[in-house]
Design a protein around this motif. Structure first.
Motif, PDB file in Angstrom:
ATOM      1  N   ARG A 167       0.859  -1.187   0.000  1.00 53.21           N
ATOM      2  CA  ARG A 167       0.000   0.000   0.000  1.00 53.21           C
ATOM      3  C   ARG A 167       0.896   1.239   0.000  1.00 53.21           C
ATOM      4  O   ARG A 167       0.672   2.186  -0.711  1.00 53.21           O
ATOM      5  N   CYS A 168       1.919   1.204   0.827  1.00 53.96           N
ATOM      6  CA  CYS A 168       2.886   2.297   0.853  1.00 53.96           C
ATOM      7  C   CYS A 168       4.164   1.814   1.538  1.00 53.96           C
ATOM      8  O   CYS A 168       4.206   0.704   2.076  1.00 53.96           O
ATOM      9  N   GLU A 169       5.174   2.648   1.479  1.00 60.04           N
ATOM     10  CA  GLU A 169       6.428   2.365   2.194  1.00 60.04           C
ATOM     11  C   GLU A 169       6.610   3.419   3.277  1.00 60.04           C
ATOM     12  O   GLU A 169       6.353   4.604   3.045  1.00 60.04           O
ATOM     13  N   ILE A 170       7.047   2.967   4.422  1.00 60.69           N
ATOM     14  CA  ILE A 170       7.336   3.895   5.520  1.00 60.69           C
ATOM     15  C   ILE A 170       8.701   3.531   6.117  1.00 60.69           C
ATOM     16  O   ILE A 170       9.215   2.447   5.871  1.00 60.69           O
ATOM     17  N   SER A 171       9.232   4.452   6.894  1.00 59.19           N
ATOM     18  CA  SER A 171      10.441   4.099   7.656  1.00 59.19           C
ATOM     19  C   SER A 171      10.348   4.755   9.023  1.00 59.19           C
ATOM     20  O   SER A 171       9.678   5.779   9.190  1.00 59.19           O
ATOM     21  N   VAL A 172      11.005   4.116   9.952  1.00 60.68           N
ATOM     22  CA  VAL A 172      11.134   4.698  11.294  1.00 60.68           C
ATOM     23  C   VAL A 172      12.622   4.874  11.553  1.00 60.68           C
ATOM     24  O   VAL A 172      13.392   3.919  11.469  1.00 60.68           O
ATOM     25  N   VAL A 173      13.003   6.115  11.808  1.00 64.85           N
ATOM     26  CA  VAL A 173      14.383   6.391  12.204  1.00 64.85           C
ATOM     27  C   VAL A 173      14.376   6.475  13.724  1.00 64.85           C
ATOM     28  O   VAL A 173      13.615   7.255  14.302  1.00 64.85           O
ATOM     29  N   CYS A 174      15.158   5.621  14.347  1.00 63.82           N
ATOM     30  CA  CYS A 174      15.224   5.653  15.805  1.00 63.82           C
ATOM     31  C   CYS A 174      16.674   5.806  16.229  1.00 63.82           C
ATOM     32  O   CYS A 174      17.591   5.710  15.400  1.00 63.82           O
ATOM     33  N   VAL A 230      22.050   5.951  15.494  1.00 66.78           N
ATOM     34  CA  VAL A 230      20.800   6.001  14.728  1.00 66.78           C
ATOM     35  C   VAL A 230      20.636   4.712  13.922  1.00 66.78           C
ATOM     36  O   VAL A 230      21.595   4.197  13.355  1.00 66.78           O
ATOM     37  N   LEU A 231      19.405   4.215  13.888  1.00 62.93           N
ATOM     38  CA  LEU A 231      19.056   3.058  13.057  1.00 62.93           C
ATOM     39  C   LEU A 231      17.792   3.409  12.280  1.00 62.93           C
ATOM     40  O   LEU A 231      16.792   3.802  12.879  1.00 62.93           O
ATOM     41  N   ALA A 232      17.858   3.258  10.964  1.00 61.79           N
ATOM     42  CA  ALA A 232      16.659   3.465  10.145  1.00 61.79           C
ATOM     43  C   ALA A 232      16.099   2.105   9.771  1.00 61.79           C
ATOM     44  O   ALA A 232      16.850   1.214   9.356  1.00 61.79           O
ATOM     45  N   VAL A 233      14.797   1.944   9.943  1.00 61.76           N
ATOM     46  CA  VAL A 233      14.130   0.683   9.594  1.00 61.76           C
ATOM     47  C   VAL A 233      13.092   0.998   8.517  1.00 61.76           C
ATOM     48  O   VAL A 233      12.179   1.791   8.747  1.00 61.76           O
TER      49      VAL A 233
END
Ligand code: AMP
Length: 365
Positions: A167-174, A230-233
């Motif tokens: 449906r879409c792409e997302i990312s979480v930067v933590c 930082v880790l981007a998922v």
């Protein structure tokens, strides 16, 4: 951008980079121009600093091991070793129970053809090592494609992935600090063109329960990886709303660039705080934002029309100082800040039209 954040807080920055006049080197106190595997220069670099971090995944992890014997490296080199290879990254994710796309690791043309046929078409073949921005990646429609793609990759191992109808792409930067505390930036909705990130939209236009789920997964992955920094998922959001982890990046990430202009603390400052053992800042979003990447293609007819882009006072321009312009190369980005995400998207459309003659909003359809 990391060096800018560090300099702002009074730190001195040294950079080791193979190419002269690198963007980070332009901001640094000292730039060592050396190959990533130049043992002597690595040693000299490590002796001159108190802590080392990295902003690029294609550094040989053996080089990080080498400098880690002289000076602390954060995140630890093993994190890079896992994340710089798609097969190891997928094995780590699947092995720890995180949801990933159905995949197979293949090591020959015959295996690639047989496994692709068993998986079904379309599917995707990706190089195991050193792939990003769709580099070393092809969509396969047939057994002949699988054979051609294997030859073109010219690599000892590849990963085959099921094609995800998302449906879409997302990312979480933590970001995780040395004490184990994790902070997440709000999920970003990412639109790609030719496999390269084109736009990040924050807040993502997704159900809050999906956003929450993505943040929880990112926090659990950061803990499982024992990352400091930082880790981007990156995630695919499937049509049924479920999430699959596509990729990890153990560094400040393009889909977190919005944080420089739109958050109380940027991802670069969070990286600095984590690696320098300072308390993390607040990742709070101060304003809805759309980030648009500027690739070298925008320079096809010479310098882009910056006054036209900046005629909207809510547009913030970032140019990285890369000396060589190439199509597909990320040269900079701009952020559009508006009171609502709808206004930010409309203003990003208008800004893209002023700059490129067309806007990307239709790409999503
Ligand atoms: P990657 O380099 O793996 O992040 O891939 C770049 C982009 O290609 C992703 O962000 C997606 O837009 C697309 N892509 C990669 N893998 C798949 C897949 N298995 N199914 C559908 N699209 C994909």
């Amino acid at each position: 951008m990391f060096a800018i954040a560090a300099r702002r807080m009074g730190y001195r920055v040294h950079t080791l980079e193979p190419s002269p006049d690198s963007p980070a080197g332009q901001i640094s106190d000292r730039e060592i121009e050396a190959r990533y595997d130049d043992a002597e220069k690595l040693e000299e670099f490590a002796r001159g600093v108190d802590v080392i971090t990295f902003e690029f995944e294609n550094i040989p992890s053996a080089s990080l091991d080498r400098v880690a014997s002289v000076c602390p490296v954060r995140p630890r080199p093993e994190v890079l070793h896992i994340c710089q290879n798609r097969a190891r990254e997928k094995e780590f994710l699947a092995g720890n129970g995180f949801p990933v796309v159905d995949y197979r690791v293949v090591g020959s043309a015959a295996e690639a053809v047989a496994e692709a046929a068993a998986m079904g078409f379309p599917c995707v073949m990706k190089t195991a090592d050193f792939g990003y921005d769709g580099k070393g990646q092809s969509k396969l429609g047939s057994a002949a494609d699988a054979s051609d793609a294997w030859t073109a990759l010219a690599a000892p191992r590849a990963v085959l992935e099921e094609w995800v109808d998302f449906r879409c792409e997302i990312s979480v930067v933590c970001v995780r600090d040395a004490s184990g505390r994790v902070e997440c930036f709000p999920p970003s909705e990412n639109l790609h063109r030719n496999h390269i990130l084109h736009r990040s939209i924050v807040p993502a236009r997704i159900d809050p329960s999906i956003a929450r789920q993505a943040e929880l997964l990112a926090v659990r992955i950061a803990r499982a990886l024992d990352v400091v920094g930082v880790l981007a998922v990156e995630f695919f959001v499937r049509r049924d709303g479920s999430l699959l982890v596509n990729e990890l990046a153990p560094r400040p990430h393009n889909s977190g660039h919005f944080s420089f202009d739109a958050c109380a603390t940027s991802q670069f400052e969070q990286q600095l705080r984590a690696v320098c053992a300072l308390p993390l800042g607040s990742p709070r979003l101060l304003t809805p934002v759309v980030m648009v990447n500027l690739l070298g293609d925008a320079w096809a007819d010479g310098e882009p029309d910056w006054p036209a882009l900046l005629s909207d006072p809510d547009v913030k321009l970032h140019l990285y100082g890369k000396s060589e312009v190439r199509p597909g190369r990320k040269m900079g980005h701009f952020c559009v800040l508006k009171p609502t995400i709808e206004e930010a998207v409309a203003a990003a459309d208008a800004a893209e039209t002023r700059l490129f003659g067309r806007a990307a909003s239709d790409d999503r359809a």
